[in-house]
Motif scaffolding. Structure first.
Motif, PDB file in Angstrom:
ATOM      1  N   VAL A 175       0.678  -1.350  -0.232  1.00  0.00           N
ATOM      2  CA  VAL A 175       0.039   0.276   0.093  1.00  0.00           C
ATOM      3  C   VAL A 175       1.000   1.432   0.006  1.00  0.00           C
ATOM      4  O   VAL A 175       0.207   2.283  -0.621  1.00  0.00           O
ATOM      5  CB  VAL A 175      -1.236  -0.473   1.239  1.00  0.00           C
ATOM      6  N   LYS A 176       1.693   0.903   0.784  1.00  0.00           N
ATOM      7  CA  LYS A 176       2.920   2.126   0.858  1.00  0.00           C
ATOM      8  C   LYS A 176       3.912   2.294  -0.237  1.00  0.00           C
ATOM      9  O   LYS A 176       4.645   3.963  -0.701  1.00  0.00           O
ATOM     10  CB  LYS A 176       4.030   2.608   2.180  1.00  0.00           C
ATOM     11  N   GLY A 177       3.616   2.057  -1.229  1.00  0.00           N
ATOM     12  CA  GLY A 177       5.080   1.373  -2.120  1.00  0.00           C
ATOM     13  C   GLY A 177       6.243   1.662  -1.833  1.00  0.00           C
ATOM     14  O   GLY A 177       7.228   2.006  -2.141  1.00  0.00           O
ATOM     15  N   ARG A 178       6.676   0.249  -0.241  1.00  0.00           N
ATOM     16  CA  ARG A 178       7.960   1.012   0.207  1.00  0.00           C
ATOM     17  C   ARG A 178       9.204   0.186  -0.105  1.00  0.00           C
ATOM     18  O   ARG A 178       8.100  -1.127  -0.558  1.00  0.00           O
ATOM     19  CB  ARG A 178       7.483   1.356   2.097  1.00  0.00           C
ATOM     20  N   GLU A 219      -4.153  10.502   0.718  1.00  0.00           N
ATOM     21  CA  GLU A 219      -3.001   9.165   0.146  1.00  0.00           C
ATOM     22  C   GLU A 219      -2.997   7.776  -0.056  1.00  0.00           C
ATOM     23  O   GLU A 219      -2.380   7.004  -1.111  1.00  0.00           O
ATOM     24  CB  GLU A 219      -2.049   9.582   1.149  1.00  0.00           C
ATOM     25  N   LEU A 220      -3.751   7.190  -0.028  1.00  0.00           N
ATOM     26  CA  LEU A 220      -3.894   6.276   0.391  1.00  0.00           C
ATOM     27  C   LEU A 220      -5.169   5.569  -0.094  1.00  0.00           C
ATOM     28  O   LEU A 220      -5.214   3.941  -0.520  1.00  0.00           O
ATOM     29  CB  LEU A 220      -3.925   5.203   1.214  1.00  0.00           C
ATOM     30  N   TYR A 224      -5.283   2.495  -2.891  1.00  0.00           N
ATOM     31  CA  TYR A 224      -4.576   1.187  -2.666  1.00  0.00           C
ATOM     32  C   TYR A 224      -5.235   0.508  -1.433  1.00  0.00           C
ATOM     33  O   TYR A 224      -4.364  -0.521  -1.264  1.00  0.00           O
ATOM     34  CB  TYR A 224      -3.099   1.469  -2.003  1.00  0.00           C
ATOM     35  N   LYS A 260       6.939  10.201   0.822  1.00  0.00           N
ATOM     36  CA  LYS A 260       5.812  11.870   0.386  1.00  0.00           C
ATOM     37  C   LYS A 260       5.737  12.373   1.867  1.00  0.00           C
ATOM     38  O   LYS A 260       6.411  11.567   2.441  1.00  0.00           O
ATOM     39  CB  LYS A 260       4.719  11.068  -0.363  1.00  0.00           C
ATOM     40  N   ASN A 291       0.948   7.293   3.952  1.00  0.00           N
ATOM     41  CA  ASN A 291       1.601   8.131   2.676  1.00  0.00           C
ATOM     42  C   ASN A 291       2.542   7.021   2.156  1.00  0.00           C
ATOM     43  O   ASN A 291       3.167   5.815   2.794  1.00  0.00           O
ATOM     44  CB  ASN A 291       1.926   9.041   3.629  1.00  0.00           C
ATOM     45  N   ARG A 292       2.435   7.367   1.354  1.00  0.00           N
ATOM     46  CA  ARG A 292       2.783   6.911  -0.243  1.00  0.00           C
ATOM     47  C   ARG A 292       4.879   7.189  -0.031  1.00  0.00           C
ATOM     48  O   ARG A 292       5.293   8.460   0.312  1.00  0.00           O
ATOM     49  CB  ARG A 292       2.633   6.717  -1.212  1.00  0.00           C
ATOM     50  N   PHE A 293       5.422   6.447  -0.351  1.00  0.00           N
ATOM     51  CA  PHE A 293       6.821   5.869  -0.027  1.00  0.00           C
ATOM     52  C   PHE A 293       7.552   6.990  -0.277  1.00  0.00           C
ATOM     53  O   PHE A 293       7.204   7.855  -1.682  1.00  0.00           O
ATOM     54  CB  PHE A 293       7.936   4.997  -0.492  1.00  0.00           C
TER      55      PHE A 293
END
Ligand code: TXA
Ligand code: MG
Length: 333
Positions: A61-64, A171-172, A175, A159, A155-157
């Motif tokens: 979800v975060k793209g981390r 933000e999410l 996702y 950001k 938050n997204r990675f």
């Protein structure tokens, strides 16, 4: 209640966090779903810290990147030895002084802290947050058999961390899925992420500055602390907040020079707004500056502003954390 359009069903936002709602949210977490929740620093994206699949969803979800560790949140310092195997005397003093509060301790892990939480490191980050909704959720989660809630900022990675429930949703929401929740506990009081303290050595060092300041730590422990460690890239422990670029809005952030017409401005109230410049925030103290900073970034992006001028606060205390985040948000990628 989940709401849906023709094709997408979204997660629910719970604005009335009653005891019953928090009981349900804890159950939801234990079933492997995600619950974003307020803390006094920023909103976190929570998952059961013992559930590998749920934690994998946090990363998705975060793209981390998968090797960046997550902080485990617990309801009291009494739960700490579940997660940490060696707790130095100074860490106990810090926990007594600042928990619940905006401080994360990095400690050697127990077997409970799996590689999917620590990014494969032998240390784990643990925090007791100070927000009534976060604490009530954690207590209920532990009552139902949970051990800890893993939660990065929601938050997204790379950001800006969210300090309101609507910022989490912005933000999410694309996702998250329909069984996930966002708990709305109002705007966060502190506004920048927790102070991270490395407690794996003889002496503590600050990896990320926050509202528990160097001066507060020194007063509590009666020793002087190294502040330079949080800027070094050679640090052995990995913290994404240590990357040179992070906390970045879409707009470009400038910390020197003056804004011209159409630019955004973030500065203490004593700084006047030049003609045609869009005032994004007018904090009257450094504490208020920390509290409003990320919302001011978001406001700029929502207005389509492309250049934000932030006048850095001076002094020590929370100003150190604000200047750390400003420098990272302004870093040229
Ligand atoms: O205020 C906060 O700390 C918020 C709220 C939700 O608690 N959380 C937060 O999490 O800021 P996150 O993941 O966005 O940032 C935590 C930082 C990351 O840079 C991560 O790499 C670092 O803490 N971290 C977590 N566990 C660590 C560990 N075992 N060793 C070193 N760094 C760690
Ligand atoms: Mg973060």
């Amino acid at each position: 209640m989940a709401f849906s359009s023709a094709t997408i069903t979204y997660m629910s936002i719970i604005s009335n966090c009653t005891a019953a709602a928090l009981t349900d949210a804890a159950t939801t977490l234990l079933r492997g779903n995600l619950v974003a929740f307020p803390t006094e620093t920023v909103y976190g994206l929570g998952a059961d810290a013992s559930n590998k699949d749920a934690v994998a969803r946090v990363y998705a979800v975060k793209g981390r990147p998968a090797d960046h560790p997550l902080i485990v949140h617990i309801s009291t310092a009494a739960q700490l030895d579940k997660w940490a195997s060696e707790i130095p005397e100074y860490a106990i003093k810090l926990a007594r002084a600042f928990w619940p509060g905006p401080m994360t301790l990095i400690l050697p892990r127990t077997d409970l802290a799996k590689d999917f939480i620590t990014g494969g490191q032998n240390n784990v980050g643990v925090r007791v947050p100070e927000h009534s909704v976060a604490l009530a959720l954690l207590k209920e989660f532990e009552k139902q058999g949970g051990q800890g809630i893993a939660a990065p900022s929601a938050n997204r990675f790379g950001k800006v961390s969210p300090t309101t429930a609507s910022a989490v949703s912005d933000e999410l929401s694309d996702y998250l899925s329909k069984d996930d929740l966002i708990l709305d506990g109002g705007p966060c009081a502190v506004g920048v992420e927790s102070t991270i303290i490395d407690c794996t050595k003889d002496k503590p060092s600050i990896l990320r500055p926050g509202a528990v300041t160097k001066e507060m730590i020194e007063d509590t422990l009666g020793i002087s602390i190294d502040l330079s460690s949080f800027t070094t890239t050679s640090n052995q422990v990995k913290a994404s907040g240590l990357l040179e670029s992070h906390y970045a809005p879409k707009a470009k952030v400038f910390l020197t020079g003056l804004p011209t017409s159409g630019d955004g401005l973030i500065a203490l109230g004593s700084f006047a707004t030049p003609d045609g410049v869009v005032r994004l925030a007018t904090p009257s103290t450094n504490a208020e500056y920390a509290k409003v900073l990320y919302e001011a970034f978001r406001l700029a992006d929502s207005k389509g502003i492309t250049r934000i001028f932030a006048i850095p606060p001076t002094g020590d205390g929370i100003a150190v954390a604000i200047n750390d985040r400003l420098a990272k948000s302004a870093f040229e990628k």
